[in-house]
Write a protein that holds these residues in place. Structure first.
Motif, PDB file in Angstrom:
ATOM      1  N   ALA A 162       0.827  -1.208   0.000  1.00  0.00           N
ATOM      2  CA  ALA A 162       0.000   0.000   0.000  1.00  0.00           C
ATOM      3  C   ALA A 162       0.863   1.261   0.000  1.00  0.00           C
ATOM      4  O   ALA A 162       0.566   2.228  -0.719  1.00  0.00           O
ATOM      5  CB  ALA A 162      -0.929  -0.009   1.212  1.00  0.00           C
ATOM      6  N   LEU A 163       1.933   1.264   0.793  1.00  0.00           N
ATOM      7  CA  LEU A 163       2.836   2.414   0.804  1.00  0.00           C
ATOM      8  C   LEU A 163       3.486   2.615  -0.561  1.00  0.00           C
ATOM      9  O   LEU A 163       3.599   3.746  -1.053  1.00  0.00           O
ATOM     10  CB  LEU A 163       3.908   2.228   1.878  1.00  0.00           C
ATOM     11  CG  LEU A 163       3.464   2.412   3.333  1.00  0.00           C
ATOM     12  CD1 LEU A 163       4.598   2.035   4.282  1.00  0.00           C
ATOM     13  CD2 LEU A 163       3.023   3.853   3.576  1.00  0.00           C
ATOM     14  N   TYR A 164       3.904   1.516  -1.182  1.00  0.00           N
ATOM     15  CA  TYR A 164       4.527   1.630  -2.508  1.00  0.00           C
ATOM     16  C   TYR A 164       3.544   2.208  -3.510  1.00  0.00           C
ATOM     17  O   TYR A 164       3.891   3.125  -4.281  1.00  0.00           O
ATOM     18  CB  TYR A 164       5.013   0.261  -2.976  1.00  0.00           C
ATOM     19  CG  TYR A 164       5.669   0.317  -4.341  1.00  0.00           C
ATOM     20  CD1 TYR A 164       7.031   0.564  -4.452  1.00  0.00           C
ATOM     21  CD2 TYR A 164       4.934   0.143  -5.510  1.00  0.00           C
ATOM     22  CE1 TYR A 164       7.640   0.636  -5.701  1.00  0.00           C
ATOM     23  CE2 TYR A 164       5.531   0.211  -6.756  1.00  0.00           C
ATOM     24  CZ  TYR A 164       6.874   0.458  -6.845  1.00  0.00           C
ATOM     25  OH  TYR A 164       7.471   0.541  -8.078  1.00  0.00           O
ATOM     26  N   LEU A 165       2.336   1.679  -3.533  1.00  0.00           N
ATOM     27  CA  LEU A 165       1.335   2.171  -4.489  1.00  0.00           C
ATOM     28  C   LEU A 165       1.026   3.642  -4.257  1.00  0.00           C
ATOM     29  O   LEU A 165       0.874   4.413  -5.218  1.00  0.00           O
ATOM     30  CB  LEU A 165       0.059   1.333  -4.384  1.00  0.00           C
ATOM     31  CG  LEU A 165       0.171  -0.123  -4.836  1.00  0.00           C
ATOM     32  CD1 LEU A 165      -1.129  -0.864  -4.557  1.00  0.00           C
ATOM     33  CD2 LEU A 165       0.524  -0.199  -6.317  1.00  0.00           C
ATOM     34  N   THR A 166       0.965   4.034  -2.996  1.00  0.00           N
ATOM     35  CA  THR A 166       0.658   5.433  -2.684  1.00  0.00           C
ATOM     36  C   THR A 166       1.752   6.374  -3.168  1.00  0.00           C
ATOM     37  O   THR A 166       1.488   7.344  -3.890  1.00  0.00           O
ATOM     38  CB  THR A 166       0.458   5.600  -1.168  1.00  0.00           C
ATOM     39  OG1 THR A 166      -0.627   4.763  -0.740  1.00  0.00           O
ATOM     40  CG2 THR A 166       0.150   7.056  -0.826  1.00  0.00           C
ATOM     41  N   PHE A 167       2.995   6.072  -2.795  1.00  0.00           N
ATOM     42  CA  PHE A 167       4.100   6.956  -3.188  1.00  0.00           C
ATOM     43  C   PHE A 167       4.382   6.870  -4.683  1.00  0.00           C
ATOM     44  O   PHE A 167       4.779   7.870  -5.297  1.00  0.00           O
ATOM     45  CB  PHE A 167       5.352   6.623  -2.376  1.00  0.00           C
ATOM     46  CG  PHE A 167       5.294   7.099  -0.956  1.00  0.00           C
ATOM     47  CD1 PHE A 167       5.462   8.440  -0.653  1.00  0.00           C
ATOM     48  CD2 PHE A 167       5.052   6.213   0.081  1.00  0.00           C
ATOM     49  CE1 PHE A 167       5.404   8.898   0.654  1.00  0.00           C
ATOM     50  CE2 PHE A 167       4.980   6.662   1.386  1.00  0.00           C
ATOM     51  CZ  PHE A 167       5.158   8.000   1.677  1.00  0.00           C
ATOM     52  N   SER A 168       4.178   5.707  -5.274  1.00  0.00           N
ATOM     53  CA  SER A 168       4.356   5.594  -6.723  1.00  0.00           C
ATOM     54  C   SER A 168       3.353   6.460  -7.456  1.00  0.00           C
ATOM     55  O   SER A 168       3.712   7.178  -8.407  1.00  0.00           O
ATOM     56  CB  SER A 168       4.204   4.135  -7.154  1.00  0.00           C
ATOM     57  OG  SER A 168       4.261   4.020  -8.563  1.00  0.00           O
ATOM     58  N   ALA A 169       2.087   6.427  -7.016  1.00  0.00           N
ATOM     59  CA  ALA A 169       1.063   7.258  -7.660  1.00  0.00           C
ATOM     60  C   ALA A 169       1.374   8.745  -7.494  1.00  0.00           C
ATOM     61  O   ALA A 169       1.185   9.535  -8.436  1.00  0.00           O
ATOM     62  CB  ALA A 169      -0.307   6.930  -7.071  1.00  0.00           C
ATOM     63  N   MET A 170       1.889   9.124  -6.323  1.00  0.00           N
ATOM     64  CA  MET A 170       2.221  10.535  -6.092  1.00  0.00           C
ATOM     65  C   MET A 170       3.358  10.983  -7.001  1.00  0.00           C
ATOM     66  O   MET A 170       3.291  12.060  -7.612  1.00  0.00           O
ATOM     67  CB  MET A 170       2.585  10.741  -4.614  1.00  0.00           C
ATOM     68  CG  MET A 170       1.439  10.539  -3.648  1.00  0.00           C
ATOM     69  SD  MET A 170       1.964  10.534  -1.910  1.00  0.00           S
ATOM     70  CE  MET A 170       2.767  12.126  -1.791  1.00  0.00           C
ATOM     71  N   ARG A 171       4.404  10.168  -7.116  1.00  0.00           N
ATOM     72  CA  ARG A 171       5.547  10.542  -7.947  1.00  0.00           C
ATOM     73  C   ARG A 171       5.176  10.553  -9.432  1.00  0.00           C
ATOM     74  O   ARG A 171       5.590  11.439 -10.175  1.00  0.00           O
ATOM     75  CB  ARG A 171       6.717   9.597  -7.691  1.00  0.00           C
ATOM     76  CG  ARG A 171       7.325   9.712  -6.302  1.00  0.00           C
ATOM     77  CD  ARG A 171       8.533   8.796  -6.160  1.00  0.00           C
ATOM     78  NE  ARG A 171       9.610   9.213  -7.028  1.00  0.00           N
ATOM     79  CZ  ARG A 171      10.588  10.068  -6.692  1.00  0.00           C
ATOM     80  NH1 ARG A 171      10.598  10.587  -5.473  1.00  0.00           N
ATOM     81  NH2 ARG A 171      11.535  10.392  -7.542  1.00  0.00           N
TER      82      ARG A 171
END
Length: 273
Positions: free
Chosen positions: A28-37
């Motif tokens: 979930a953290l990866y998906l969140t930060f990936s979407a933000m970047r």
């Protein structure tokens, strides 16, 4: 007493839930930060989208390389596993033979223990240039690095476990007329084989570390070679799947060794993690 948390144990479903929770949190953290970047920069390479990673996995695992005609993931996996298997096999043989001899024979213990203790304190990575100079850049230097890295630990662990065998068992065997060789083969060896497998499980992490480090410096194939080859291009869509694949391979090796112990020595592995 029953209300204390240390006395509560999760059921099978609860154990699966709590075991999966950290992985789901990381995802979930990866998906969140990936979407933000990617929202700020669609060409961002640091945290690629899962779709990009999936496309790369398909290319690496199922599509022949245009230059070599080989499927890179499987070629790299075969090369790394062959080196690792040789390193683990030689280390296990040395650990078993020298560990039993050192733990059982006082004269050998007096002669070998200080030397093995000193060798075990040498940082294996510091020897890597020496190994490349001495053995060349081919397979032997990589296997020797793994052996130097984990064999001293196996030897010391097996020697201590042999010394911990109850003396009355050895005395009883001698009273019944067993020779030194019979004591080794019928008493010590069956007792030590499960311990050796446990020690190998603990050595898998360092063994992979030494292998990948050697492949990163001097190799033409291998999982470590591929990771360090693409790092200059920030190809995280290649690096992340390779890291996940290495982790899965290590997990499967650990699971396999544990299964061997449970099948061959259930009386010693009952309750083992």
């Amino acid at each position: 007493m029953g209300l204390r948390i240390i006395n509560r144990r999760p059921g099978r479903g609860g154990a699966l839930f709590w075991g999966a929770l950290p992985f789901l949190a990381v995802l979930a953290l990866y998906l969140t930060f990936s979407a933000m970047r990617l929202a700020d920069n669609p060409n961002d390479k640091l945290l690629p989208a899962l779709s990009t990673i999936a496309e790369t996995v398909v290319r690496l695992a199922f599509t022949p390389d245009q230059r070599t005609g080989q499927v890179l993931l499987w070629v790299d996996t075969a090369a790394s596993l062959a080196r690792l298997a040789w390193g683990l096999a030689v280390s296990a043989a040395l650990g078993l033979v020298i560990g039993i001899a050192s733990g059982l024979v006082p004269y050998l213990r007096a002669g070998l223990s200080p030397f093995v203790a000193v060798v075990s304190l040498i940082p294996p990575m510091a020897l890597l240039p020496i190994l490349f100079i001495s053995f060349g850049l081919d397979e032997l230097s990589k296997v020797v690095l793994i052996v130097i890295g984990i064999a001293p630990f196996l030897i010391r662990d097996l020697a201590m476990r042999v010394e911990a065998i109850p003396p009355e068992l050895v005395i009883k065997a001698q009273t019944l007329g067993a020779s030194t060789w019979q004591i080794i083969t019928r008493l010590v060896l069956p007792t030590m084989l499960p311990k050796l497998i446990d020690a190998l499980r603990l050595s898998l992490g360092p063994a992979w570390l030494f292998l990948i480090s050697a492949e990163a410096i001097a190799a033409q194939d291998g999982l470590g070679y591929r990771i360090f080859l693409v790092r200059r291009y920030l190809a995280m869509d290649v690096i992340l799947p390779y890291v996940a694949w290495i982790t899965l391979l290590a997990f499967l090796m650990d699971w396999g060794l544990r299964a061997i112990n449970r099948r061959t020595s259930p009386w010693l592995t009952r309750g083992m993690a």
